[in-house]
Design a protein around this motif. Structure first.
Motif, PDB file in Angstrom:
ATOM      1  N   CYS A 422     -46.828  31.751  96.265  1.00  0.00           N
ATOM      2  CA  CYS A 422     -47.671  30.651  96.759  1.00  0.00           C
ATOM      3  C   CYS A 422     -47.769  29.554  95.703  1.00  0.00           C
ATOM      4  O   CYS A 422     -48.108  29.809  94.566  1.00  0.00           O
ATOM      5  CB  CYS A 422     -49.085  31.153  97.030  1.00  0.00           C
ATOM      6  N   GLU A 423     -47.508  28.312  96.094  1.00  0.00           N
ATOM      7  CA  GLU A 423     -47.753  27.163  95.213  1.00  0.00           C
ATOM      8  C   GLU A 423     -49.268  27.004  95.049  1.00  0.00           C
ATOM      9  O   GLU A 423     -50.018  27.429  95.925  1.00  0.00           O
ATOM     10  CB  GLU A 423     -47.204  25.887  95.862  1.00  0.00           C
ATOM     11  N   PRO A 424     -49.718  26.345  93.949  1.00  0.00           N
ATOM     12  CA  PRO A 424     -51.169  26.167  93.738  1.00  0.00           C
ATOM     13  C   PRO A 424     -51.897  25.563  94.942  1.00  0.00           C
ATOM     14  O   PRO A 424     -52.963  26.038  95.319  1.00  0.00           O
ATOM     15  CB  PRO A 424     -51.232  25.236  92.524  1.00  0.00           C
ATOM     16  N   THR A 425     -51.322  24.530  95.563  1.00  0.00           N
ATOM     17  CA  THR A 425     -52.038  23.915  96.689  1.00  0.00           C
ATOM     18  C   THR A 425     -52.070  24.855  97.893  1.00  0.00           C
ATOM     19  O   THR A 425     -53.049  24.884  98.648  1.00  0.00           O
ATOM     20  CB  THR A 425     -51.378  22.582  97.127  1.00  0.00           C
ATOM     21  N   GLN A 426     -51.007  25.643  98.059  1.00  0.00           N
ATOM     22  CA  GLN A 426     -50.990  26.597  99.181  1.00  0.00           C
ATOM     23  C   GLN A 426     -52.020  27.702  98.956  1.00  0.00           C
ATOM     24  O   GLN A 426     -52.672  28.167  99.884  1.00  0.00           O
ATOM     25  CB  GLN A 426     -49.599  27.213  99.329  1.00  0.00           C
ATOM     26  N   ASN A 428     -54.770  27.376  97.335  1.00  0.00           N
ATOM     27  CA  ASN A 428     -56.085  26.799  97.651  1.00  0.00           C
ATOM     28  C   ASN A 428     -56.339  26.819  99.156  1.00  0.00           C
ATOM     29  O   ASN A 428     -57.410  27.208  99.614  1.00  0.00           O
ATOM     30  CB  ASN A 428     -56.183  25.362  97.125  1.00  0.00           C
ATOM     31  N   ALA A 429     -55.335  26.396  99.917  1.00  0.00           N
ATOM     32  CA  ALA A 429     -55.488  26.359 101.382  1.00  0.00           C
ATOM     33  C   ALA A 429     -55.692  27.771 101.929  1.00  0.00           C
ATOM     34  O   ALA A 429     -56.508  27.987 102.837  1.00  0.00           O
ATOM     35  CB  ALA A 429     -54.263  25.703 102.013  1.00  0.00           C
ATOM     36  N   LEU A 451     -62.850  25.218  91.047  1.00  0.00           N
ATOM     37  CA  LEU A 451     -63.008  25.431  89.610  1.00  0.00           C
ATOM     38  C   LEU A 451     -61.680  25.095  88.939  1.00  0.00           C
ATOM     39  O   LEU A 451     -60.677  25.758  89.198  1.00  0.00           O
ATOM     40  CB  LEU A 451     -63.397  26.887  89.311  1.00  0.00           C
ATOM     41  N   LYS A 452     -61.680  24.065  88.108  1.00  0.00           N
ATOM     42  CA  LYS A 452     -60.465  23.607  87.431  1.00  0.00           C
ATOM     43  C   LYS A 452     -59.323  23.439  88.430  1.00  0.00           C
ATOM     44  O   LYS A 452     -58.196  23.870  88.212  1.00  0.00           O
ATOM     45  CB  LYS A 452     -60.069  24.587  86.320  1.00  0.00           C
ATOM     46  N   GLY A 453     -59.645  22.860  89.556  1.00  0.00           N
ATOM     47  CA  GLY A 453     -58.636  22.569  90.565  1.00  0.00           C
ATOM     48  C   GLY A 453     -58.270  23.748  91.456  1.00  0.00           C
ATOM     49  O   GLY A 453     -57.455  23.611  92.361  1.00  0.00           O
TER      50      GLY A 453
END
Ligand SMILES: *Cc1c(COP(=O)(O)O)cnc(C)c1O
Length: 490
Positions: A422-426, A428-429, A451-453
């Motif tokens: 999983c990519e960071p933005t994925q 998060n989603a 928290l810290k993005g």
């Protein structure tokens, strides 16, 4: 001469029931429905999405003719299942208290008395004085300190910061306004938004509140605080207040309140503490030493409706200098003049300590909670919630599918589900979706924060009904939902 007659034919009509037997039956029916709800609060779903029928029931035209008691009772009863869910043991969102059945009884008594606590000499005032005395004792404030029961920490903060502002300007601000004075204050980046809003409302402007960075534990960086104060002084501004936090919203961090109190004393600044929920951490012997600086504050804002489980709404502001507090608010026009004897006695009146004149009897449910359960038992609930947050954090750390995102300072555990690929933005989603699914399926109700993005599943435990097994159930559900949804997010 004929004597005058009253003009209306309905001269005997009032809003009281004509049939008290029928009224008693309706009132008892509501009491029974309320008790049934409270007695079954550990069962079933955490949250029910409000159905279309409920929404329709509250979009009706303004009734020019009343529908009567029975129809009204039916609608009231129909509302009972559709709370936010905070009476359920697996409600973990934001920071909500979970309420107590004893509060039902207190609210009935308060409604029957229908007291206005703006002032005057009557029974309710003595209840509020008792609550004031108990608050001073809990937080080790001097007997000369003053306090006011309010709707919540947001209003308590405005009252405390207005007192700080007016004292800094020798109370001239009450009549002359700010007069070009450039007052500035300090707090951390983790502070609740109500502090900046208070700056806005008080005419200081939200930009006048400096957001000092935090350390790895999300606590205000006191070296950066000193530097910010020096820089502002050098620039010709007038620092007047430091706001420390006892239990910040994101992760529950407790600022180094002793050092902040020292810095405030060195610079002759007002020291305010936002302890909305965390101030009650003093009831946990393991947390209390970290809150020692709180009793040095000039003012403290906290809520009874969060960690003491008093029904909404009930907050409190405690101010060390009664004189400054009264000087910031007292305003007694002729028609509100006090007296030595009679109904206008009982001075000073609460109206001299806050912006409201008419005030309801919130202090009765606060008194009831403390009197019925006692501070030891209420404190044991606080302590257990902290132990539960630590327990959840240990389980999160031990599970390969989850990762802890912040140290547990008190009662809040922030973590996330992790999935390979999983990519960071994925990621998060995915974690946002896990929380929505937990809520929609009625399993549990945590909320999220960033928290810290990184999106965190934020589990706040201010809930006397939560059992350790509820946290096992929550974590198992997070892992199950996360595992099944992960392929859609890679
Ligand atoms: C909830 C909260 C507030 C605001 O309190 P209200 O009672 O909702 O007005 C302020 N600060 C913190 C840390 C909080 O948790």
């Amino acid at each position: 001469m004929t004597s005058p007659v009253p003009p209306h034919s309905e001269q005997h009509e009032t809003l009281d029931p004509t049939d008290w037997v029928a009224f008693r039956a309706r009132a008892h029916a509501m009491v029974d429905a309320a008790i049934d709800k409270m007695a079954s609060t550990t069962e079933g779903r955490v949250w029910h999405e409000p159905p279309a029928s409920l929404k329709a029931a509250f979009t009706e035209p303004l009734p020019m003719r009343g529908q009567g008691g029975d129809a009204t009772l039916a609608k009231l009863t129909g509302l009972l299942p559709y709370g936010v869910g905070n009476t359920h043991p697996r409600f973990f969102g934001w920071v909500h208290g979970s309420g107590t059945p004893g509060n039902l009884i207190a609210d009935i008594a308060a409604a029957a008395i229908n007291a206005n606590l703006g002032g005057r000499d009557h029974g309710a005032m003595y209840v509020e004085k008792q609550v004031n005395a108990w608050c001073r004792q809990i937080f080790e404030f001097p007997e000369t300190a003053s306090g006011l029961v309010v709707s919540g920490t947001s209003i308590a903060t405005i009252i405390a910061l207005k007192t700080a502002r007016d004292q800094a300007l020798d109370f001239k601000s009450r009549t002359a306004g700010l007069g070009g004075e450039k007052l500035v204050g300090y707090t951390s980046t983790q502070t609740h938004s109500c502090v900046a809003r208070a700056f806005d409302i008080l005419g200081l402007g939200a930009d006048a509140l400096r957001k000092v960075p935090v350390n790895d534990a999300f606590e205000l960086d006191t070296a950066a605080l000193r530097a910010a104060i020096s820089a502002d002084k050098a620039a010709g501004l007038t620092p007047f207040v430091i706001v420390g936090t006892a239990g910040a919203v994101n992760v529950g961090a407790i600022d180094d309140l002793e050092t902040i109190a020292d810095i405030a004393a060195e610079n002759q600044l007002w020291f305010h503490v936002d302890g909305a929920f965390g101030a009650l951490g003093v009831l946990n012997p393991a947390i209390k030493p970290r809150l020692s600086g709180m009793k040095r504050a000039d003012s403290l804002a906290f809520d009874f409706h969060k960690w003491l489980h008093v029904n909404y709404d009930a907050g409190f502001v405690l101010i060390r200098s009664e004189v400054a507090h009264r000087k910031a608010f007292s305003e007694r026009p002729d028609y509100l003049k006090g007296a030595e004897r009679g109904l206008a006695a009982g001075n000073p009146w609460p109206v001299e300590y806050g912006p409201e004149l008419s005030r309801g009897f919130r202090s009765l449910k606060i008194w009831t909670q403390l009197n019925e359960h006692g501070l030891d038992k209420l404190g044991a609930m606080v302590t257990r919630n902290c132990e539960q947050a630590a327990y959840l954090a240990a389980k999160v750390s031990a599970a390969p599918e989850t990762e802890l995102l912040a140290p547990v300072a008190m009662n809040i555990c922030c973590f996330r589900f992790v999935a390979a690929g999983c990519e960071p933005t994925q990621l998060n989603a995915l974690n946002d979706e896990i929380v929505v699914q937990l809520q929609l399926r009625g399993i549990a109700a945590p909320s999220t924060t960033l928290l810290k993005g990184q999106t965190a599943i934020r589990v706040n435990i201010t809930n006397h009904r939560t059992q350790f097994s509820d946290l096992d159930l929550l974590l198992a559900a997070v892992i199950e939902i996360g595992t099944s949804l992960a392929p859609q997010f890679t």
